[in-house]
Design an enzyme around this catalytic site. Structure first.
Site, PDB file in Angstrom:
ATOM      1  N   HIS A   1       0.949  -1.225   0.463  1.00  0.00           N
ATOM      2  CA  HIS A   1      -0.029   0.125   0.044  1.00  0.00           C
ATOM      3  C   HIS A   1       0.575   1.210   0.045  1.00  0.00           C
ATOM      4  O   HIS A   1       2.358   0.917   0.747  1.00  0.00           O
ATOM      5  CB  HIS A   1      -0.846  -0.406   1.458  1.00  0.00           C
TER       6      HIS A   1
ATOM      7  N   GLU B   1       0.381  -0.611  -4.752  1.00  0.00           N
ATOM      8  CA  GLU B   1      -0.332   0.773  -5.303  1.00  0.00           C
ATOM      9  C   GLU B   1       0.115   2.041  -4.508  1.00  0.00           C
ATOM     10  O   GLU B   1       0.965   1.768  -3.440  1.00  0.00           O
ATOM     11  CB  GLU B   1      -1.522   0.240  -3.895  1.00  0.00           C
TER      12      GLU B   1
ATOM     13  N   ASP C   1      -0.789   5.805  -5.844  1.00  0.00           N
ATOM     14  CA  ASP C   1      -1.974   7.586  -5.690  1.00  0.00           C
ATOM     15  C   ASP C   1      -1.259   8.126  -6.461  1.00  0.00           C
ATOM     16  O   ASP C   1      -0.134   8.918  -6.440  1.00  0.00           O
ATOM     17  CB  ASP C   1      -2.364   7.758  -3.856  1.00  0.00           C
TER      18      ASP C   1
ATOM     19  N   HIS D   1      -0.914  10.979  -2.236  1.00  0.00           N
ATOM     20  CA  HIS D   1      -2.461  10.795  -0.994  1.00  0.00           C
ATOM     21  C   HIS D   1      -3.305  12.218  -0.683  1.00  0.00           C
ATOM     22  O   HIS D   1      -4.520  12.058  -1.583  1.00  0.00           O
ATOM     23  CB  HIS D   1      -2.114   9.963  -0.015  1.00  0.00           C
TER      24      HIS D   1
ATOM     25  N   GLU E   1      -3.888   4.141  -7.969  1.00  0.00           N
ATOM     26  CA  GLU E   1      -4.879   4.448  -8.060  1.00  0.00           C
ATOM     27  C   GLU E   1      -5.081   5.857  -8.405  1.00  0.00           C
ATOM     28  O   GLU E   1      -4.278   6.763  -7.889  1.00  0.00           O
ATOM     29  CB  GLU E   1      -5.339   4.562  -6.652  1.00  0.00           C
TER      30      GLU E   1
END
Ligand code: G3P
Ligand code: MG
Length: 248
Positions: free
Chosen positions: A9, A36, A38, A51, A111
């Site tokens: 993450h 993952e 952002d 993020h 993301e």
């Protein structure tokens, strides 16, 4: 596209500053195959890894990212807040992150993380950039987003790249939205996932991912109720449960 059991993450956010190149390297060093992160736009529309919609927490700059040009954002120290050892880390562009992914042969769940009101713009910029620079021989990125509009743009611009519908808790109209966006996966906040929901999602043919899972006992329970994929800040803690490498 088959999701792995374990995805790092924001890189491997318990071990290296989130959304940095060091974080992506840490995930690889733990033996993961997927990360993952952002993707959010700077004031002049450049996708970078970030993020929050302000720069405060991870760089100390109080401004909103949507008000700062990329030339300034990429100079910001994105590592010291986490640990002085990472003081050389800067806010990476999505392009730099994609180059590193290729170098490390690492797969990615990107993301799309819009600042307020910028769902379509962020989807368009993120997906177009990656489509343009993606090597044809590499497995495609998985795009996920909480906002359907961004995934609509992803589907329009790069239909072959898989999409995951991200929700905090399962929305009443999840089936309609996931069908319309031609998603391959559903991504949910782990504390709210009920076994009957997991069963319906799986029965409808979707892969199911949970974020952000850092406790081994919770991870074991989620796998038991049918989760395919756990997105974790702490991959080494979950690796024994997930049966995937996370060598320190
Ligand atoms: O993509 C899963 C997860 O990262 C979604 O929540 O807030 O950590 O980006 P957040
Ligand atoms: Mg995220």
């Amino acid at each position: 596209m088959k999701l792995p059991r374990l995805v790092g993450h924001r890189g491997a956010a318990a071990h290296a500053p989130e959304n940095t190149l060091a974080g992506i390297r840490a995930a690889r060093d733990f033996g993961l195959d997927w990360v993952e992160f952002d993707s959010q736009l700077t004031g002049d529309g450049v996708p970078v890894l970030m993020h929050d919609d302000t720069l405060q927490r991870t760089t100390g700059d109080p401004r909103k990212i949507a008000e700062v040009p990329a030339a300034e954002v990429i100079q910001l120290d994105a590592g010291s807040w986490f640990d002085g050892r990472f003081s050389l880390e800067r806010v990476p562009t999505l392009e730099a992150a994609a180059t590193l992914l290729e170098e490390l042969d690492l797969r990615v769940n990107v993301e799309i993380k819009p600042s307020p009101g910028l769902a379509r713009e962020t989807g368009i910029a993120t997906v177009s950039l990656l489509k343009r620079l993606w090597s044809p021989t590499r497995p495609l990125p998985l795009f996920s987003c909480f906002q359907a509009e961004a995934l609509e743009e992803a589907r329009r611009l790069w239909p072959e790249a898989p999409r995951g519908y991200l929700m905090r808790s399962l929305a009443a109209d999840w089936r309609e939205t996931a069908t319309r966006l031609e998603c391959v996966s559903i991504h949910l906040w782990h504390p709210g996932i009920r076994p009957d929901q997991a069963k319906s999602i799986k029965a409808a043919g979707y892969q199911l991912a949970a974020y952000t899972v850092n406790e081994p006992a919770r991870a074991a329970r989620l796998l038991e109720i049918g989760l395919d994929c756990l997105i974790s800040d702490d991959p080494p803690a979950l690796a024994p449960i997930c049966g995937e490498s996370a060598a320190a």
